[in-house]
Design a protein around this motif. Sequence first.
Motif, PDB file in Angstrom:
ATOM      1  N   CYS A   1       0.827  -1.201   0.000  1.00  0.00           N
ATOM      2  CA  CYS A   1       0.000   0.000   0.000  1.00  0.00           C
ATOM      3  C   CYS A   1       0.869   1.262   0.000  1.00  0.00           C
ATOM      4  O   CYS A   1       1.786   1.383   0.806  1.00  0.00           O
TER       5      CYS A   1
ATOM      6  N   CYS B   1       0.008   3.255   3.622  1.00  0.00           N
ATOM      7  CA  CYS B   1       0.428   2.760   4.942  1.00  0.00           C
ATOM      8  C   CYS B   1       1.445   1.632   4.832  1.00  0.00           C
ATOM      9  O   CYS B   1       1.846   1.084   5.839  1.00  0.00           O
TER      10      CYS B   1
ATOM     11  N   CYS C   1      -6.118  -2.390   0.085  1.00  0.00           N
ATOM     12  CA  CYS C   1      -5.285  -2.526   1.277  1.00  0.00           C
ATOM     13  C   CYS C   1      -6.114  -3.121   2.405  1.00  0.00           C
ATOM     14  O   CYS C   1      -7.193  -2.623   2.714  1.00  0.00           O
TER      15      CYS C   1
ATOM     16  N   ILE D   1      -5.307  -3.063   5.415  1.00  0.00           N
ATOM     17  CA  ILE D   1      -5.075  -2.281   6.631  1.00  0.00           C
ATOM     18  C   ILE D   1      -5.896  -0.998   6.629  1.00  0.00           C
ATOM     19  O   ILE D   1      -6.687  -0.743   7.525  1.00  0.00           O
ATOM     20  N   CYS D   2      -5.730  -0.152   5.592  1.00  0.00           N
ATOM     21  CA  CYS D   2      -6.376   1.163   5.605  1.00  0.00           C
ATOM     22  C   CYS D   2      -7.511   1.265   4.582  1.00  0.00           C
ATOM     23  O   CYS D   2      -8.248   2.235   4.576  1.00  0.00           O
TER      24      CYS D   2
ATOM     25  N   GLU E   1      -7.258   1.470   1.254  1.00  0.00           N
ATOM     26  CA  GLU E   1      -6.896   2.123   0.005  1.00  0.00           C
ATOM     27  C   GLU E   1      -7.150   1.182  -1.164  1.00  0.00           C
ATOM     28  O   GLU E   1      -6.877  -0.007  -1.084  1.00  0.00           O
TER      29      GLU E   1
HETATM   30 ZN   LIG Z   1      -2.958   0.919   3.385  1.00  0.00          ZN
END
Ligand SMILES: [Zn+2]
Length: 65
Positions: free
Chosen positions: A3, A6, A32, A34-35, A37
């Motif tokens: 990503c 992040c 992503c 995690i975030c 995106e």
């Molecule tokens: Zn991310």
Amino acid sequence: MQCPRCTGEMSYEMFEDLKDDTGDIYFYGWRCIICGEILDPVILSNRKSRFAPIIGRNRKIMGRR
Ligand SMILES: [Zn+2]
């Protein structure tokens, strides 16, 4: 795939989108885990040709028809 926001791990997934000038409703891209995106060829091309940034969940605003 990493990503750009992040540096988290991204997964390759199918997304549903509103029909736009390209005529595509479904497309594949990277998301992503995690975030959230999202990266895909449509977003990348839009970022080149349009001034407004397109990020994740806001992209449905793109539909004009
Ligand atoms: Zn991310």
